[in-house]
Design a protein around this motif. Structure first.
Motif, PDB file in Angstrom:
ATOM      1  N   GLU A  33       0.846  -1.189   0.000  1.00  0.00           N
ATOM      2  CA  GLU A  33       0.000   0.000   0.000  1.00  0.00           C
ATOM      3  C   GLU A  33       0.883   1.242   0.000  1.00  0.00           C
ATOM      4  N   GLY A  34       0.487   2.232  -0.767  1.00  0.00           N
ATOM      5  CA  GLY A  34       1.214   3.497  -0.801  1.00  0.00           C
ATOM      6  C   GLY A  34       2.309   3.578  -1.847  1.00  0.00           C
ATOM      7  N   ASP A  35       2.707   2.436  -2.413  1.00  0.00           N
ATOM      8  CA  ASP A  35       3.717   2.466  -3.465  1.00  0.00           C
ATOM      9  C   ASP A  35       3.176   3.221  -4.682  1.00  0.00           C
ATOM     10  N   VAL A  36       4.093   3.771  -5.462  1.00  0.00           N
ATOM     11  CA  VAL A  36       3.754   4.589  -6.624  1.00  0.00           C
ATOM     12  C   VAL A  36       3.853   3.731  -7.885  1.00  0.00           C
ATOM     13  N   ILE A  37       2.894   3.926  -8.781  1.00  0.00           N
ATOM     14  CA  ILE A  37       2.895   3.231 -10.070  1.00  0.00           C
ATOM     15  C   ILE A  37       3.425   4.195 -11.119  1.00  0.00           C
ATOM     16  N   ILE A  38       4.448   3.765 -11.850  1.00  0.00           N
ATOM     17  CA  ILE A  38       5.058   4.581 -12.897  1.00  0.00           C
ATOM     18  C   ILE A  38       4.964   3.823 -14.221  1.00  0.00           C
ATOM     19  N   LEU A  39       4.558   4.545 -15.255  1.00  0.00           N
ATOM     20  CA  LEU A  39       4.559   3.994 -16.607  1.00  0.00           C
ATOM     21  C   LEU A  39       5.836   4.439 -17.287  1.00  0.00           C
ATOM     22  N   LEU A  40       6.645   3.472 -17.699  1.00  0.00           N
ATOM     23  CA  LEU A  40       7.851   3.744 -18.480  1.00  0.00           C
ATOM     24  C   LEU A  40       7.504   3.508 -19.940  1.00  0.00           C
ATOM     25  N   GLY A  41       7.757   4.508 -20.771  1.00  0.00           N
ATOM     26  CA  GLY A  41       7.409   4.432 -22.181  1.00  0.00           C
ATOM     27  C   GLY A  41       6.264   5.387 -22.479  1.00  0.00           C
ATOM     28  N   ALA A  42       5.981   5.575 -23.751  1.00  0.00           N
ATOM     29  CA  ALA A  42       4.932   6.508 -24.174  1.00  0.00           C
ATOM     30  C   ALA A  42       3.567   6.000 -23.746  1.00  0.00           C
ATOM     31  N   VAL A  43       2.713   6.896 -23.305  1.00  0.00           N
ATOM     32  CA  VAL A  43       1.352   6.520 -22.930  1.00  0.00           C
ATOM     33  C   VAL A  43       0.640   5.953 -24.155  1.00  0.00           C
ATOM     34  N   VAL A  44       0.721   6.685 -25.262  1.00  0.00           N
ATOM     35  CA  VAL A  44       0.179   6.261 -26.549  1.00  0.00           C
ATOM     36  C   VAL A  44       1.178   6.711 -27.604  1.00  0.00           C
ATOM     37  N   ASP A  45       1.397   5.898 -28.615  1.00  0.00           N
ATOM     38  CA  ASP A  45       2.302   6.248 -29.716  1.00  0.00           C
ATOM     39  C   ASP A  45       1.649   7.344 -30.556  1.00  0.00           C
ATOM     40  N   ALA A  46       2.190   8.556 -30.478  1.00  0.00           N
ATOM     41  CA  ALA A  46       1.625   9.699 -31.203  1.00  0.00           C
ATOM     42  C   ALA A  46       1.658   9.503 -32.717  1.00  0.00           C
ATOM     43  N   ALA A  47       2.564   8.665 -33.211  1.00  0.00           N
ATOM     44  CA  ALA A  47       2.670   8.435 -34.653  1.00  0.00           C
ATOM     45  C   ALA A  47       1.685   7.370 -35.148  1.00  0.00           C
ATOM     46  N   ASP A  48       0.957   6.738 -34.247  1.00  0.00           N
ATOM     47  CA  ASP A  48       0.018   5.680 -34.615  1.00  0.00           C
ATOM     48  C   ASP A  48      -1.395   6.272 -34.651  1.00  0.00           C
ATOM     49  N   PRO A  49      -1.992   6.411 -35.845  1.00  0.00           N
ATOM     50  CA  PRO A  49      -3.335   7.017 -35.925  1.00  0.00           C
ATOM     51  C   PRO A  49      -4.398   6.203 -35.189  1.00  0.00           C
ATOM     52  N   LEU A  50      -4.126   4.926 -34.922  1.00  0.00           N
ATOM     53  CA  LEU A  50      -5.093   4.088 -34.203  1.00  0.00           C
ATOM     54  C   LEU A  50      -4.797   4.035 -32.700  1.00  0.00           C
ATOM     55  N   GLY A  51      -3.743   4.696 -32.248  1.00  0.00           N
ATOM     56  CA  GLY A  51      -3.439   4.735 -30.819  1.00  0.00           C
ATOM     57  C   GLY A  51      -3.165   3.383 -30.195  1.00  0.00           C
ATOM     58  N   GLY A  52      -2.641   2.444 -30.989  1.00  0.00           N
ATOM     59  CA  GLY A  52      -2.334   1.119 -30.459  1.00  0.00           C
ATOM     60  C   GLY A  52      -3.503   0.152 -30.472  1.00  0.00           C
ATOM     61  N   LEU A  53      -4.619   0.550 -31.084  1.00  0.00           N
ATOM     62  CA  LEU A  53      -5.802  -0.315 -31.088  1.00  0.00           C
ATOM     63  C   LEU A  53      -5.848  -1.273 -32.283  1.00  0.00           C
ATOM     64  N   GLY A  54      -5.001  -1.073 -33.297  1.00  0.00           N
ATOM     65  CA  GLY A  54      -4.981  -1.965 -34.452  1.00  0.00           C
ATOM     66  C   GLY A  54      -4.591  -3.379 -34.030  1.00  0.00           C
ATOM     67  N   GLY A  55      -5.403  -4.341 -34.364  1.00  0.00           N
ATOM     68  CA  GLY A  55      -5.120  -5.735 -34.028  1.00  0.00           C
ATOM     69  C   GLY A  55      -5.177  -6.022 -32.539  1.00  0.00           C
ATOM     70  N   SER A  56      -5.772  -5.145 -31.746  1.00  0.00           N
ATOM     71  CA  SER A  56      -5.752  -5.286 -30.287  1.00  0.00           C
ATOM     72  C   SER A  56      -6.828  -6.225 -29.755  1.00  0.00           C
ATOM     73  N   ALA A  57      -6.610  -6.673 -28.528  1.00  0.00           N
ATOM     74  CA  ALA A  57      -7.607  -7.494 -27.832  1.00  0.00           C
ATOM     75  C   ALA A  57      -8.898  -6.701 -27.653  1.00  0.00           C
TER      76      ALA A  57
END
Length: 190
Positions: A33-57
């Motif tokens: 409890e209390g630990d911090v969650i950090i995302l390493l890497g881009a939240v969404v690929d700005a160069a991908d017009p589908l935002g990572g949704l192509g072929g996604s689950a």
């Protein structure tokens, strides 16, 4: 093959390595409890017009579609990310690490909340508050379920978050604090 039909073709890369010190073995489940969650890497690929949704689950599960180009993979960025994660783990700053792959960020966070098994068929459940309000300009489905490449969520003690973010910046890896561990359920603020 299975009773529901053919299995999709799956390119697979297998890796084998040696972890020299047992304390460097890093699991995907959240610890305290209390630990911090950090995302390493881009939240969404700005160069991908589908935002990572192509072929996604998400696209298949919610919309019944198996289409679209998969997220692009920048091998140089991938190397930087994995080099950084190894440095952070070896320095003792990381308590958990989990890739954001099938299902995207929301699924990776959920898996980290439920994946520790304390006994057979007995998961240890821990909640988290995921705060994505800083990314309100992005498509919500892409933010939560996009499968953009080169992303890992880590958890760190609260006193280490600033140092981890600074180390990521120095390594040329995007990083953002996206939440805190605690409570009995997963809450997502957008």
């Amino acid at each position: 093959q299975n009773p529901n039909g053919p299995i999709d073709p799956t390119p697979t890369i297998a890796m084998v390595g040696l972890i020299e010190k047992a304390e460097h073995i890093t699991t995907q489940w959240f610890k305290d409890e209390g630990d911090v969650i950090i995302l390493l890497g881009a939240v969404v690929d700005a160069a991908d017009p589908l935002g990572g949704l192509g072929g996604s689950a998400y696209l298949q599960t919610v919309h019944g579609l198996k289409t679209g180009p998969p997220s692009r993979c920048d091998l140089e960025q991938e190397r930087k990310l994995h080099d950084l994660v190894r440095v952070l783990i070896r320095s003792g700053q990381v308590k958990s690490a989990h890739d954001c792959s099938e299902g995207g960020l929301a699924v990776a966070i959920a898996e980290s909340c439920i994946s520790q098994q304390v006994a057979r068929d007995t998961p240890r459940l821990i909640g988290a508050l995921l705060d994505l309000s800083a990314f309100s300009g992005l498509r919500l489905d892409a933010l939560l379920f996009g499968e953009t490449q080169s992303r890992i969520i880590i958890s760190v003690p609260p006193g280490k978050a600033g140092a981890v973010l600074a180390e990521a910046k120095k390594a040329g890896v995007e990083a953002a604090e996206v939440g805190k561990i605690g409570g009995a359920e997963l809450q997502i603020r957008t």
